[in-house]
Design an enzyme around this catalytic site. Structure first.
Site, PDB file in Angstrom:
ATOM      1  N   GLY A 128      36.975  41.018  40.613  1.00  0.00           N
ATOM      2  CA  GLY A 128      35.737  41.641  41.066  1.00  0.00           C
ATOM      3  C   GLY A 128      35.780  42.051  42.523  1.00  0.00           C
ATOM      4  N   GLN A 187      44.071  37.900  47.256  1.00  0.00           N
ATOM      5  CA  GLN A 187      42.711  37.821  46.700  1.00  0.00           C
ATOM      6  C   GLN A 187      42.730  37.293  45.270  1.00  0.00           C
ATOM      7  OE1 GLN A 187      39.186  40.101  48.078  1.00  0.00           O
ATOM      8  NE2 GLN A 187      39.708  38.040  48.704  1.00  0.00           N
ATOM      9  N   ALA A 190      42.061  31.666  44.412  1.00  0.00           N
ATOM     10  CA  ALA A 190      42.706  30.383  44.711  1.00  0.00           C
ATOM     11  C   ALA A 190      41.701  29.316  45.149  1.00  0.00           C
ATOM     12  CB  ALA A 190      43.767  30.591  45.792  1.00  0.00           C
ATOM     13  N   GLU A 207      48.908  41.557  39.751  1.00  0.00           N
ATOM     14  CA  GLU A 207      47.790  41.034  38.950  1.00  0.00           C
ATOM     15  C   GLU A 207      48.345  40.562  37.609  1.00  0.00           C
ATOM     16  OE1 GLU A 207      44.174  40.498  39.026  1.00  0.00           O
ATOM     17  OE2 GLU A 207      44.874  39.710  37.113  1.00  0.00           O
ATOM     18  N   CYS A 221      26.775  49.614  53.197  1.00  0.00           N
ATOM     19  CA  CYS A 221      27.347  50.013  54.487  1.00  0.00           C
ATOM     20  C   CYS A 221      27.061  48.892  55.482  1.00  0.00           C
ATOM     21  CB  CYS A 221      26.779  51.337  54.980  1.00  0.00           C
ATOM     22  SG  CYS A 221      25.113  51.268  55.583  1.00  0.00           S
ATOM     23  N   ASN A 259      53.010  37.850  38.100  1.00  0.00           N
ATOM     24  CA  ASN A 259      52.464  36.677  38.786  1.00  0.00           C
ATOM     25  C   ASN A 259      52.874  36.708  40.256  1.00  0.00           C
ATOM     26  OD1 ASN A 259      52.405  33.865  39.850  1.00  0.00           O
ATOM     27  ND2 ASN A 259      51.514  33.504  37.832  1.00  0.00           N
ATOM     28  N   GLY A 281      34.417  36.410  40.985  1.00  0.00           N
ATOM     29  CA  GLY A 281      34.837  35.281  41.816  1.00  0.00           C
ATOM     30  C   GLY A 281      35.136  34.032  41.023  1.00  0.00           C
TER      31      GLY A 281
HETATM   32  P1  NAD Z   1      38.252  37.128  40.309  1.00  0.00           P
HETATM   33  O1  NAD Z   1      38.315  35.766  39.770  1.00  0.00           O
HETATM   34  O2  NAD Z   1      37.369  38.152  39.690  1.00  0.00           O
HETATM   35  O3  NAD Z   1      39.728  37.751  40.359  1.00  0.00           O
HETATM   36  C1  NAD Z   1      40.886  37.018  40.714  1.00  0.00           C
HETATM   37  C2  NAD Z   1      42.073  37.733  40.089  1.00  0.00           C
HETATM   38  O4  NAD Z   1      43.282  37.088  40.463  1.00  0.00           O
HETATM   39  C3  NAD Z   1      42.030  37.722  38.561  1.00  0.00           C
HETATM   40  O5  NAD Z   1      42.050  39.046  38.099  1.00  0.00           O
HETATM   41  C4  NAD Z   1      43.257  36.923  38.159  1.00  0.00           C
HETATM   42  O6  NAD Z   1      43.833  37.379  36.963  1.00  0.00           O
HETATM   43  C5  NAD Z   1      44.179  37.138  39.352  1.00  0.00           C
HETATM   44  N1  NAD Z   1      45.169  36.089  39.511  1.00  0.00           N
HETATM   45  C6  NAD Z   1      44.965  34.750  39.524  1.00  0.00           C
HETATM   46  N2  NAD Z   1      46.110  34.096  39.739  1.00  0.00           N
HETATM   47  C7  NAD Z   1      47.069  35.042  39.886  1.00  0.00           C
HETATM   48  C8  NAD Z   1      48.449  34.971  40.169  1.00  0.00           C
HETATM   49  N3  NAD Z   1      49.063  33.809  40.352  1.00  0.00           N
HETATM   50  N4  NAD Z   1      49.136  36.147  40.269  1.00  0.00           N
HETATM   51  C9  NAD Z   1      48.518  37.342  40.084  1.00  0.00           C
HETATM   52  N5  NAD Z   1      47.202  37.447  39.809  1.00  0.00           N
HETATM   53  C10 NAD Z   1      46.474  36.314  39.740  1.00  0.00           C
HETATM   54  O7  NAD Z   1      37.888  36.941  41.864  1.00  0.00           O
HETATM   55  P2  NAD Z   1      37.378  38.000  42.940  1.00  0.00           P
HETATM   56  O8  NAD Z   1      35.919  38.210  42.768  1.00  0.00           O
HETATM   57  O9  NAD Z   1      38.276  39.172  42.959  1.00  0.00           O
HETATM   58  O10 NAD Z   1      37.570  37.157  44.278  1.00  0.00           O
HETATM   59  C11 NAD Z   1      38.878  36.834  44.743  1.00  0.00           C
HETATM   60  C12 NAD Z   1      38.823  35.778  45.825  1.00  0.00           C
HETATM   61  O11 NAD Z   1      38.208  36.302  46.999  1.00  0.00           O
HETATM   62  C13 NAD Z   1      37.996  34.557  45.455  1.00  0.00           C
HETATM   63  O12 NAD Z   1      38.602  33.402  45.968  1.00  0.00           O
HETATM   64  C14 NAD Z   1      36.692  34.805  46.115  1.00  0.00           C
HETATM   65  O13 NAD Z   1      35.977  33.615  46.338  1.00  0.00           O
HETATM   66  C15 NAD Z   1      37.141  35.441  47.400  1.00  0.00           C
HETATM   67  N6  NAD Z   1      36.128  36.275  48.024  1.00  0.00           N
HETATM   68  C16 NAD Z   1      36.466  36.947  49.143  1.00  0.00           C
HETATM   69  C17 NAD Z   1      35.532  37.744  49.778  1.00  0.00           C
HETATM   70  C18 NAD Z   1      35.862  38.478  51.022  1.00  0.00           C
HETATM   71  O14 NAD Z   1      34.996  38.970  51.669  1.00  0.00           O
HETATM   72  N7  NAD Z   1      37.092  38.571  51.394  1.00  0.00           N
HETATM   73  C19 NAD Z   1      34.245  37.859  49.288  1.00  0.00           C
HETATM   74  C20 NAD Z   1      33.929  37.177  48.123  1.00  0.00           C
HETATM   75  C21 NAD Z   1      34.879  36.417  47.498  1.00  0.00           C
END
Ligand code: NAD
Length: 560
Positions: free
Chosen positions: A180, A267, A270, A200, A413, A246, A56
């Site tokens: 992640g 995801q 941002a 990605e 789960c 991107n 995250g």
């Molecule tokens: P992370 O930081 O591990 O991964 C984000 C990924 O986005 C990275 O691999 C990065 O290289 C890629 N990225 C960034 N800018 C990019 C762009 N312009 N184009 C393409 N790729 C790009 O984060 P994460 O753990 O995967 O979490 C993602 C988001 O989801 C976070 O904002 C987090 O807070 C949120 N989140 C959502 C949930 C849910 O339940 N939906 C739960 C926890 C976190």
């Protein structure tokens, strides 16, 4: 070892939690906290263990390496009637409490509201005073990408149910970010029988998802990706594709080419534009250099890109795609970047809230033995105990087949009120009878019904308008601590970033003792109970009905 003789630097060898049934601490709750802290930083689990970053964006497990070593030493010496206090990833005190009290209490990134924004946070962080704990990073119960897999599977499943007759077969999902959490998207889409294209920017992240079998194929070429996707869609086959690129650029090109996209979400991280969102025109490495060299310029470029990214997603929506926010606050960042006049829901009001009304959410557990067989034993026990719950049995079978463990074997789960306490007792019994080789820790995500105030995510568009009321997570944490959870945490800013959420976590250890059985019964009732309470108080009829059915005492609500 005295605190002055403790190491202060990153260990030479990668961190791996101890396995097996021998204790290195003075009791299993302390041992569990130690193993889970270490497991969060296992290179197979953490996205950037070298920087203590678990997932995250910049979600960390400890503030610094010095703090990490001090936490480890504190847990090793902690008595079974003491409680360790951890302030934003640094151990600050050990107090005598009692046997049933939590062994660890954690507060992460809490700021006085008027100071609760990224600029203030960054300033305090730079002075070494705080740490961003995300959700399960700073509360030591991250289990790798599986942790979000079922939620993502449920979310895409609910989307399919609502818009496509129950399946994503023949549908194309477009998203970005394979980190992640985001890394769960490809598998969740194919588990729902669809085709997914995931953009990605960081090639290493793509490699990791390929290695863990979360994504089927990868390419550098949009032509190739679209060719594969179209073929799979026409044949009704499942396929997930990672495209190196991107999102702002690729999505814009997809719009220009008039590709039919059925579902679009995002995801990338941002929520944290500086650390988690890569501006267009830069590789992941170039972005890292600009981030440290000229953060102001980085932010300006990231904002321009997020605006472009959002405009492309909105255009796809105009062309008929279902667009929803997947919890990364990109809507707010796009608004900050000057994109206005749009409206689309977050995934919670769109798909998840009815489950929250039943106190349901991602329930997870980890086998401290390190033996995958122990998790399979828990799977079997749950499938037997809940054999009438077809959805759950299907999920557990799919998870056994498709999920590769990261770090200590774990399972997730969705279970609600009543069933969680039952599961906790079953696990404690498995430990007591020796059918699993060591204790099991039970926790949950902070994507949760009763422990989160997050107006752009978990509490978006609450029925009574109480989106930003943050008393609820604090009450959840206080109650779980009173009920005897093994560790309890309160956090600021997880998921959506500093200023946008307050949330709480809990973990309880099943060590096979009768005392643990009593604690589990209490905590696994209070915790989902606060979810039903919160939603009944907000006036959701399903939650009011659940409260009546389960006999909850809610003086603030008139029960039917
Ligand atoms: P992370 O930081 O591990 O991964 C984000 C990924 O986005 C990275 O691999 C990065 O290289 C890629 N990225 C960034 N800018 C990019 C762009 N312009 N184009 C393409 N790729 C790009 O984060 P994460 O753990 O995967 O979490 C993602 C988001 O989801 C976070 O904002 C987090 O807070 C949120 N989140 C959502 C949930 C849910 O339940 N939906 C739960 C926890 C976190």
């Amino acid at each position: 070892m005295t605190s002055s003789s403790l190491p202060t630097r990153r260990p030479d060898q990668p961190i791996r939690a101890p396995r097996g049934s021998a204790l290195s601490c003075k009791g299993w709750p302390q041992e569990a906290a130690l193993r889970m802290l270490m497991n969060n930083l296992d290179p197979d689990v953490a996205e950037r263990w070298e920087d203590l970053v678990v997932y995250g964006g910049s979600g960390k497990a400890a503030r610094s390496w010095e703090a990490y070593h001090r936490i480890v030493a504190s847990l090793r010496s902690l008595e079974s009637d003491e409680t360790l206090l951890v302030q934003s990833g640094k151990p600050v005190g050990i107090f005598r409490t009692h046997l049933d009290a939590p062994r660890v209490l954690i507060a992460n990134a809490m700021l006085v509201p008027a100071w609760g924004d990224w600029p203030h946070f960054r300033e305090y962080e730079a002075r070494g005073l705080t740490m961003y704990g995300q959700m399960t990073a700073g509360s030591w119960i991250y289990i790798g990408t599986q942790g979000i897999l079922q939620g993502t599977y449920e979310t895409f499943g609910a989307c399919a149910q609502k818009h496509f007759g129950g399946s994503l077969r023949g549908r194309l999902v477009l998203s970005a970010g394979l980190g992640g959490m985001g890394g769960a998207q490809p598998l969740a889409v194919t588990m729902n029988e669809g085709v997914g294209l995931f953009v990605e920017i960081d090639r290493e992240r793509i490699e990791r998802r390929l290695r863990l079998h979360y994504v089927d194929r990868a390419t550098e070429s949009l032509d190739e990706a679209l060719g594969w996707a179209e073929k799979a869609r026409r044949r009704g086959e499942t396929l997930s594709i990672a495209l190196h690129g991107n999102a702002a650029e690729v999505h814009t090109e997809i719009v220009r080419r008039g590709v039919r996209v059925d579902v679009v979400t995002d995801q990338t991280s941002a929520h944290d534009m500086l650390n988690g969102y890569v501006p267009s025109g830069l590789s992941a490495r170039e972005a890292a250099t600009l981030r440290t060299g000229n953060p102001q310029q980085y932010l300006v470029r990231a904002q321009e890109s997020v605006a472009q990214h959002m405009r492309a997603m909105l255009e796809l929506q105009r062309q008929g795609a279902i667009l929803f926010d997947y919890g990364n606050n990109i809507r707010r960042e796009a608004e900050n970047a000057g994109v206005h006049d749009f409206s689309y829901p977050g995934f919670v009001p769109a798909f998840i809230r009815p489950l929250f009304c039943e106190g349901q959410g991602p329930f997870r557990w980890v086998a401290l033995s390190g033996d995958p067989e122990d998790i399979y034993a828990t799977d079997r026990a749950l499938m037997e105990a809940f054999k009438d719950n077809e959805h759950l049995v299907r999920w557990l079978s799919l998870a056994q087949e498709r999920v590769h463990f990261q770090g200590l074997p774990a399972r997730i789960c969705w279970l609600g009120y009543g069933d969680r306490a039952t599961a906790g007792c079953i696990f404690n019994e498995l430990v007591a009878s020796g059918r699993v080789k060591a204790p099991i820790v039970i926790g949950r995500d902070h994507l949760d019904s009763g422990s989160v105030a997050s107006p752009n995510r978990e509490t978006e568009s609450m029925r009574d308008g109480s989106d930003a009321i943050a008393d609820w997570p604090i009450l959840n944490a206080l109650l779980n601590a009173s009920a005897g959870a093994s560790w309890v945490s309160v956090h600021h800013g997880g998921g959506v970033g500093i200023g946008y959420s307050i949330h709480a976590g809990m973990v309880t250890v099943a060590d096979g003792t009768p005392e643990a059985a009593r604690r589990l019964e209490r905590v696994l009732t209070t915790d989902p109970g606060t979810g039903i309470m919160r939603h009944a108080d907000a006036g959701y009829p399903e939650a009011v009905e659940a409260a009546r059915r389960h006999g909850l005492k809610l003086p603030g609500v008139t029960l039917p």
